[in-house]
Design an enzyme around this catalytic site. Structure first.
Site, short mmCIF file in Angstrom:
data_model
loop_
_atom_site.label_atom_id
_atom_site.label_comp_id
_atom_site.label_asym_id
_atom_site.label_seq_id
_atom_site.Cartn_x
_atom_site.Cartn_y
_atom_site.Cartn_z
N GLU A 1 -1.53 -1.60 -4.57
CA GLU A 1 -2.79 -0.87 -4.70
C GLU A 1 -2.61 0.32 -5.64
O GLU A 1 -1.63 1.05 -5.54
CB GLU A 1 -3.27 -0.39 -3.33
CG GLU A 1 -4.65 0.24 -3.39
CD GLU A 1 -5.22 0.52 -2.02
OE1 GLU A 1 -6.07 -0.27 -1.58
OE2 GLU A 1 -4.80 1.50 -1.41
N ASP B 1 -2.02 1.08 7.73
CA ASP B 1 -1.24 0.93 6.50
C ASP B 1 -0.86 -0.53 6.24
O ASP B 1 -0.94 -1.01 5.11
CB ASP B 1 0.02 1.80 6.57
CG ASP B 1 -0.31 3.28 6.66
OD1 ASP B 1 -0.91 3.80 5.71
OD2 ASP B 1 0.01 3.89 7.69
N ASP C 1 0.88 -1.16 0.00
CA ASP C 1 0.00 0.00 0.00
C ASP C 1 0.92 1.22 0.00
O ASP C 1 1.36 1.67 1.06
CB ASP C 1 -0.90 -0.01 1.23
CG ASP C 1 -1.81 1.21 1.29
OD1 ASP C 1 -2.23 1.71 0.23
OD2 ASP C 1 -2.09 1.68 2.41
#
Length: 192
Positions: free
Chosen positions: A71, A143, A11
């Site tokens: 992502e 996160d 991410d």
């Protein structure tokens, strides 16, 4: 674990990049490790990007994933912020590609739907589901939980791809949108 696949989920962010590693064996998912890379905010921009890149390389060396998933970013109203986030995302894409891993990309809505069941889920819902799906990852920061969610979304898409009736979820390989390139990369690594 002869059919086990290690998946690295990322991410990306310039301030905080979450990472998570899972093992997929059939339909079973197992948590391996997770964490957050936090570059020094007072460092020059290029140094921060270098830190992201090097730390992702360290994660890859430590956990030996066979595939990676990142992502996709959403466009921010602030063009400068979007551009900087794009740079961080580039580091997250290049590090696993340099290690020879196939790299897939997933939209945020797809990741949320894969983990929570709705593309409109919030961070609390993602964290809650990560703790249920991967009990040893409970307590992961937002996160890291997001990164584990990306890995889970990839595992689900990968599992569906093996079913000839179901088409592959919106996945792009590091070579573009060609499914053939993705399959060739998997075959080259002995995954398929």
């Amino acid at each position: 674990m002869t059919n086990a696949i290690r998946i690295l989920g990322l991410d990306p962010g310039l301030r905080r990049t979450g990472w998570g590693v899972i093992i997929m064996e059939g339909s079973r998912l197992t948590h391996v490790a997770h964490g957050v890379i936090v570059p020094d905010e007072s460092a020059p921009f290029a140094s921060r990007l270098l830190t992201l890149f090097q730390e992702i390389e360290r994660v890859i060396a430590a956990h030996a994933p066979q595939e990676a998933a990142v992502e996709e970013t959403f466009l921010n109203t602030n063009a400068q912020s979007s551009l900087k986030l794009g740079h961080a995302r580039a580091a997250a894409l290049i590090a696993p590609a340099r290690a020879g891993l196939p790299v897939a990309e997933y939209a945020s809505r797809h990741v949320k739907k894969a983990v929570v069941g709705t593309g409109a889920a919030d961070k609390d819902q993602i964290g809650f589901m990560i703790a249920r799906i991967l009990p040893t990852a409970s307590g992961a920061t937002a996160d890291a939980a997001d990164a584990l969610a990306v890995a889970i979304a990839h595992a689900h898409a990968r599992g569906r791809a093996a079913d000839p009736i179901v088409t592959r979820a919106p996945v792009r390989s590091r070579k573009g949108s060609s499914g053939a390139a993705w399959e060739a990369a998997l075959a080259a690594r002995g995954v398929r």
